[in-house]
Each structure stands twice: as C-alpha cells, then as structure tokens.
Design a protein around this motif. Structure first.
Motif: not given
Length: 484
Positions: A330-333, A392-396, A441-447
């Motif tokens: 989970h990618w949450r920027n 950018k992270m997802v594109n890469h 792989i979890s995203s920190g601070g994400s509900q």
C-alpha cells in the motif's frame, strides 16, 4: 300515530349517534396506541436509506421487520431486488476482522490484563426494561476518510455487543481524493449486513433514531470511549470539540459543551458499564480503542465482512494475478496530495515540496529494498494499491512485469471495470485483496492499512510497515505521512 312515529325516528337517530360515537372513540384510542409504538414493534416495515448504484447492484433495499418471537430484526428482500443481490445477502467469505496488525505476545498479554482490570471479561446480563430499542449512536469525526469511519464503526460494534444495543450507522462517505460517484455511501454497499446482524442489531436510519431519541445528547446519556493512558485531557477535549461540531453540522445531532464533558473523562470504563440502562446512548469513539474482550473480538472477526459483491470481485481478481501468489504494497504518500493539480484541501507548502524532492531522489532505493524483502519471503510478484492520481513511485514500480496495479484488475474483471469511476468500491475491493495475501507492506499513518491489519492479525498473516523494511534511509522517516 304521528306522535309515536316521531318518537321511533328520534330513538333510531339516538342509537345511530351512539354507535358512531363509540366507533370514533375506538378509532382514536387505536390510533394513539399505534403512534406511541416504534415502527419495528407494530409489524410495519421501514426501509433503510440506500443509493442505487449505476450497475444495478442494489435495485431495491432489503426491508427490515421486527420478530416478536425472537426480538431480532429480520431482513426480507424487496420486490425488485436483483437476483444477484439476493445471492449476495446469503454469501459467505473466508475474510475476517480482528485486532491490530503485528500484535506481539506481550501486547496480547497486556490485552488480557486490561480486560480483567476493566471488568469486561464477562458480558453482563441486561434485563429488558423497555419495549423500545436501546440504541448506541457512535459519535466520532465523520470527516475522517472511509477507512477511519470503518475503524470507528468497529469500535462501536464492540460497545453495542457488550451492552446488547441496536447500533446506528447513520453516515458513510467517499474519500476526499474521489471526485466522482455519490458523496454519501451506505452500509449495505460497504458491509455484509446480513452477517453483521448475526451478532448485533443494526439500523442505518437516522430518522428512526431521531424519532425515538430526539436530536440532543445530554450528560446523562453520553459517554467517552477509552483513550490510551498517556493522552492528555486537553487533547481529548479538542477531539470532542471537533466531533461535536461535525455531528451538529452533518447529522443534526447536538452534544454537551466541552466544559461540561470534562468531568466525564475520568473512570471511563466504570461510566461505560454504568450506562447499561440508558435507552439512547451516545458513544464517543476515540481513534484508538482500549476496551478488550476476547469473546466479542472473536464475534466481530467472524461477522464483520465487506459486502458480498465486493468479496466476489476480489475472488475473481486474486485468482488470475500471478496464479494467486503475490504480495500487496500500500503506497500512500499523503505529502503529495496537496501538491497535485486540482486538489482543494490543504495548501502545498514549501515544506511539502522539499519532502517530495527528497523522496524523489530515493524512489529507486526504496523500490530495491522492497524487492529484497519480497525475495526473502520467496515472493516474486507484487500488487500495488494506491490513491487514484499520478505518482512517481508507482510509475517506477510498474517498469517491472511482475508488478500489478488496478489497471490489471480492470482487465481481469469486467464487473470491477464498471466501477472505474467509483473509487469507494475500488478501495473496498483492494482492501479485501490486501487482507488475504501472504505478505502485506503497509503504509505508515494510513487508516486504510490499519483497517486491513485487523483481519491479517487474526489470520496470522505477515504485515511489514514500510518504515520497518531493513535499509530504509533514516532521513526519510521524518517526512510527514510518508512512511511514518
């Protein structure tokens, strides 16, 4: 003879008038009796609020009736309900909900101790003192994202089961990043309400609650949930003030002033247990629940599922990605969200711009570390869940043929592709997928990640927060809402 005829006519008129008066009195008494009873107790059906989605998943709502013999709500299908939805109401799934992700043995021991200290290890026997429903109305920050609302509802389910109350779920909404689809969403399209009603009585009708309980909570029928021990009183009052404003603005429900609520913040568990006999209870749920009861947690884990149509779409996608063997990231920027074009929330500050520039230089490093982690767990395929905007992270990541995203899911499931413009439904499907994979792989601070973690913990599935992946550059850790 004429005189006797007149007497006979008057006597007939008198008897007719008496009969009419008796009928009127009977009608008035019956009407008053019926009006004083809530709809659920007089055999009349009432319909929960529901928006019909554009794919016909919910052509007509289930109706709810009260069964005198069992004292439970029973769901019946509407006349125009689709065949697919009828099957959905009876479907089951292997998914489940439970306690926080990565809870260690020590924290489990703490939970057992806390349960004993709070006196919640045994669910009380509560005598039925009223013929009306005993409501539990959850009070929390209704402007939270959808997953934040789900977590608060989960806390409220716990409290409603413990006190054997009817839980009110009055309002759900789409995420702030979503600009299409209905703004207000419903329990029926989110949760498996049939299974949830196996463990707790539920109403999603705000009007029914207001009819039976009014629109104002007093000090006599409101209680706070337990915050962590190190939470300051000022923080609690600030949270309460936000909840108070939002409930008044969104739901039309008023609450006591902050100055009046301050004394109630002491001995929360004792006050919670003392409110058993209150008919209409307002329950202020904090962001981190500290009540524990193993029996109730197991019930929630076995019955708090996503809606059947969500689970079916997840089944379809999972079976065709890497032969069903893959990890989810989970990618949450959140730092990037204010800086994207068209965002109407908080401003893109200079600090956020610097954070993004710093991250941009480390994208390939982070990706390499993620692959190292997957290989250590003998996993060679990755599914990335992310917010619906360019990153950018997802594109890469997508440069690798072993990385899959939502676009691949649309190609696999024609049914899911119909929801291309409805990120609320898409997010539920991807959460369902993330709950079942061997590694997350979890995203920190994400509900969003936190809510997924409940079921993964109960099913003993591995979850690694991104910030804990070995080798993550330390100078990235302070970036707000990135991996912290």
């Amino acid at each position: 003879m004429h005189y006797k005829s007149l007497i006979g006519q008057w006597r007939a008129f008198y008897y007719s008038l008496c009969a009419i008066m008796v009928l009127v009195l009977i009608t008035i008494c019956y009407s008053n009796t019926m009006n004083n009873l809530p709809n659920t107790f007089v055999g009349r059906t009432f319909q929960h609020r529901q928006y019909v989605n554009h794919n016909g998943e919910f052509d007509q709502l289930p109706l709810t009736i009260w069964e005198f013999s069992t004292g439970k709500h029973k769901e019946i299908s509407g006349m125009d309900q689709t065949r697919d939805n009828k099957k959905a109401n009876n479907a089951t799934s292997a998914a489940s909900e439970a306690v926080h992700a990565n809870e260690s043995r020590e924290s489990g021991k703490f939970a057992r101790i806390l349960e004993e200290e709070q006196g919640l290890s045994k669910i009380p026997e509560i005598p039925r003192t009223s013929k009306y429903p005993r409501y539990l109305f959850p009070l929390f920050q209704y402007i939270d994202g959808p997953s934040g609302l789900y977590i608060h509802i989960r806390y409220a389910i716990f409290a409603a089961i413990y006190q054997k109350r009817t839980l009110v779920i009055p309002y759900l909404h789409r995420h702030v990043t979503q600009t299409t689809g209905p703004k207000e969403r419903t329990p029926n399209e989110t949760f498996d309400m049939a299974k949830l009603r196996d463990i707790v009585s539920v109403s999603s009708s705000l009007d029914d609650f207001k009819r039976d309980c009014g629109t104002h909570f007093t000090l006599e029928n409101i209680t706070e949930g337990p915050y962590p021990e190190d939470t300051s009183v000022e923080f609690k009052l600030d949270e309460y003030a936000k909840i108070k404003r939002q409930c008044e603005h969104i739901l039309g429900i008023t609450m006591p002033y902050e100055s009046d609520i301050r004394p109630l913040l002491k001995d929360v568990p004792e006050r919670f247990k003392a409110m058993l006999t209150v008919q209409c209870l307002g329950y202020v749920t904090p962001r981190y629940q500290r009540f524990h009861n193993k029996e109730i947690e197991e019930k929630i884990g076995k019955s708090f599922y996503r809606a059947p149509y969500i689970r079916r779409m997840a089944d379809e996608v999972m079976g065709k990605i890497c032969e069903g063997s893959f990890a989810v990231m989970h990618w949450r920027n959140k730092s990037a969200e204010p800086c994207r074009a068209g965002f109407k929330g908080e401003a893109c500050t200079e600090s956020l711009k610097k954070s993004l520039a710093l991250l941009s230089k480390q994208v390939d490093v982070i990706i390499s570390l993620v692959w190292d982690t997957l290989h250590k767990h003998n996993i060679s395929c990755l599914y990335v869940c992310t917010a619906p905007y360019e990153q950018k992270m997802v594109n890469h990541l997508k440069r690798s043929e072993h990385v899959h995203t939502l676009e691949d899911s649309f190609k696999i499931s024609k049914k899911l592709s119909k929801y291309r413009d409805d990120n609320y439904v898409i997010s539920l499907v991807e959460q369902e997928i993330a709950e079942r994979t061997p590694l997350f792989i979890s995203s920190g601070g994400s509900q969003w990640s936190r809510f997924v973690g409940y079921a993964r913990e109960r099913n003993h599935l591995k979850t690694i927060p991104l910030r804990e992946i070995p080798g993550i550059p330390k100078h990235l850790l302070p970036i707000p809402y990135l991996i912290k």
